[in-house]
Scaffold this motif. Sequence first.
Motif, mmCIF file in Angstrom:
data_model
loop_
_atom_site.group_PDB
_atom_site.id
_atom_site.type_symbol
_atom_site.label_atom_id
_atom_site.label_comp_id
_atom_site.label_asym_id
_atom_site.label_seq_id
_atom_site.Cartn_x
_atom_site.Cartn_y
_atom_site.Cartn_z
ATOM 1 N N PHE A 228 0.843 -1.200 0.000
ATOM 2 C CA PHE A 228 0.000 0.000 0.000
ATOM 3 C C PHE A 228 0.876 1.246 0.000
ATOM 4 O O PHE A 228 0.702 2.167 -0.786
ATOM 5 N N ARG A 229 1.806 1.258 0.953
ATOM 6 C CA ARG A 229 2.638 2.435 1.169
ATOM 7 C C ARG A 229 3.585 2.642 -0.009
ATOM 8 O O ARG A 229 3.735 3.748 -0.508
ATOM 9 N N LEU A 230 4.214 1.556 -0.462
ATOM 10 C CA LEU A 230 5.204 1.675 -1.534
ATOM 11 C C LEU A 230 4.567 2.169 -2.827
ATOM 12 O O LEU A 230 5.125 2.995 -3.531
ATOM 13 N N LEU A 231 3.368 1.655 -3.117
ATOM 14 C CA LEU A 231 2.724 2.041 -4.370
ATOM 15 C C LEU A 231 2.208 3.478 -4.312
ATOM 16 O O LEU A 231 1.918 4.080 -5.333
ATOM 17 N N MET A 232 2.069 4.018 -3.098
ATOM 18 C CA MET A 232 1.575 5.389 -2.967
ATOM 19 C C MET A 232 2.703 6.410 -2.806
ATOM 20 O O MET A 232 2.438 7.574 -2.543
ATOM 21 N N VAL A 233 3.935 5.966 -2.940
ATOM 22 C CA VAL A 233 5.035 6.921 -2.845
ATOM 23 C C VAL A 233 4.919 7.915 -4.005
ATOM 24 O O VAL A 233 4.770 7.505 -5.154
ATOM 25 N N PRO A 234 4.933 9.217 -3.707
ATOM 26 C CA PRO A 234 4.766 10.201 -4.781
ATOM 27 C C PRO A 234 5.906 10.086 -5.799
ATOM 28 O O PRO A 234 6.994 9.623 -5.467
ATOM 29 N N GLY A 235 5.610 10.500 -7.008
ATOM 30 C CA GLY A 235 6.668 10.502 -8.023
ATOM 31 C C GLY A 235 6.687 9.261 -8.888
ATOM 32 O O GLY A 235 7.613 9.065 -9.656
ATOM 33 N N GLY A 236 5.682 8.413 -8.761
ATOM 34 C CA GLY A 236 5.568 7.298 -9.689
ATOM 35 C C GLY A 236 6.201 6.022 -9.192
ATOM 36 O O GLY A 236 7.013 6.025 -8.266
ATOM 37 N N ARG A 237 5.807 4.943 -9.834
ATOM 38 C CA ARG A 237 6.236 3.621 -9.363
ATOM 39 C C ARG A 237 7.381 3.051 -10.170
ATOM 40 O O ARG A 237 7.834 1.945 -9.910
ATOM 41 N N ILE A 238 7.836 3.814 -11.175
ATOM 42 C CA ILE A 238 8.927 3.320 -12.002
ATOM 43 C C ILE A 238 10.167 3.138 -11.134
ATOM 44 O O ILE A 238 10.876 2.138 -11.237
#
Lengths: 229, 141, 270
Positions: free
Chosen positions: C105-115
């Motif tokens: 949940f937290r990792l995927l919501m890190v701002p700046g994209g998931r790349i």
Amino acid sequence: MIRIENAHKRYRWRKVLDGVTFSAEKGQITCLVGMNGAGKSTLLKAIMGLTPLSKGSIRVDGVGSKRELYEKVSFIPDHAAMPGGYRLEDGLQFMADYYKRWNEARANELMAFFRLDPRDRVGNLSKGTAAKYGLVLGLAADTEFVLMDEPFSGIDVFSREMIGEVFSSRLIEDRGVLVTTHEIGEIEYLLDRAILLKDGKVARDIDCEQVRDEQGKSVLDVMREVYRS
Amino acid sequence: MDNHGGWMETAFNTRDPVYLQVVRLFKERIVTGLLAAGEAIPSRREIASLLKMNPNTAQRAYKEMEEQGLIVTEGNSPSRITRDEDVLRNIRSELLGEAVRTFVGSIRNMQVPLQEIVALVQEEYESDAQRRDRKPGGEGA
Amino acid sequence: MSHYFKLLALEVRRFRYILAGMMAYALIVECLAVAREIHNYANRYGIKEGTREPGVLPQTYSFADVIGNVQSGFALAVVLPLAALLAYVLLIWYRDWFGRHPFAFRLLMVPGGRISLYFAKLTAILLFIFSMLAWQLVAMAILKLEYAVVTPELLKESSRFTDAMYASEIFKLLLPLRFTQFLINYGMGLLAVMLVFAGILLERSYRIRGIVIAALYLALNVTLLVLASMSIELPLYPSETVAVCLTIFGLEVAGAIWLSLKLITGKVSV
């Protein structure tokens, strides 16, 4: 404003959302009500891009892309969403590392208010304490919207009271709040609007004070009409 | 304010508009003397958090009270209970009238003669006063 | 970019104890294997103080010879960490999805994209593999020290470090002498990790259906690689064969990255 239009979602054969449309305004507390499995959490996750919709559109202040989303909207799931080995302070540091709008003073204030020990480990938290910690992580950033998934479910009564106090505090003021619940109970007075989901659709979308004023009904009364028929 | 001025003991009912219940609460406190004329009252945000209610509803309640002349707000200073004697008298008669109407409504169907009622009311009033004399500090209303 | 480095540091931090444990394990197993080998050899010639039979001159036993004779010890030392690393290619994703407080949940919501998240996990795996490799070189130096201390003077014979290294079959595999072979080994390894990542993301996006798609996807990629390697038998110039193989490899890498990024940014579910 968070606007959801014509949201569809199916898990295998079951239609969870079947054309849901509603919006959550800034400065208001909006509640998504529905029985377990009615797709409330799915809607919140879809807003945060944590699960795709089968069909439909989601816009936050008119913007459909996810670029600015995570600095603008914070999501408080029904668990802490941190590695179990982390100490609470590690989790706070994680947020501070990645969020421009993270407000450390407020995080510390909230930790003190909920009487959380920064040295505790996430994995050892009880459900109620984890919920409080989740609120710290979600509310300490200066986001415009806050989404909360079942903040009261499975939590002892005193923790519930403390969490309820957050809703009427300045932490929430001026933000848009979208909260899900399957039991309206203690948050009845806190709500501006309630959206009742049933069979994957919006059964009722009500202004709580207006319903009391014009029909003399409580939100629970409206729920009874919807879910017991 | 000890015990937060007793605000936190308030319980609302769910079927009446909350903002009207807040207005009513203020009126009761004025009539019973818990709030004096000209007294500063908590801010909207404070009252929302004391009564555990939605800040927007608190806002609406204050607006309603301003419209009814119950409270006055000047510039940035905190809102105060009005000093207008007429308004205060009206509140008293309004609450009193309401209470009597409720009472009459609840016994209407019993078909009791007025004299008997008056006598009963008098009796109850006196014994209540006695009870309260014996228990100093006991709160009325 | 700064988020990429932070996420990479995060992945390293979360694996550091296991990595350190694997390093310690490999070193200990190798030290024990070498000590035992030297001890057994010395015993064969009766070189224990005083019991040596007179008249028999023992053959010297160089460090390279020792390493050449502890293949199974080395295998034991390397196989377990290798298996752990392979398992972690899966776990580096799945550990975030499971547990009481799923971190995904937290990792995927890190701002700046998931790349950045994808590349952080990919580089983390590579970093772990190369750390183990580098550690193996350090271990070799430590083993040489051990040799110097443990071996009886009579049996000592100097040998070159590289000879010792390539006396080990596993080292030949891990660190091929020819640079092109090194590139091929690790290029294929990188591609394998990327393909598995894409498979995991397919599963995380479409669950059971995703497993089927992932299996088909992996089968397709492996088939293409096999076909590419078979181009050696075609009447082509060597440079053309290389071109064919490189093209297939490049396409598969690009395909895996494209698919993974597509999935992680738009399809993945928590």
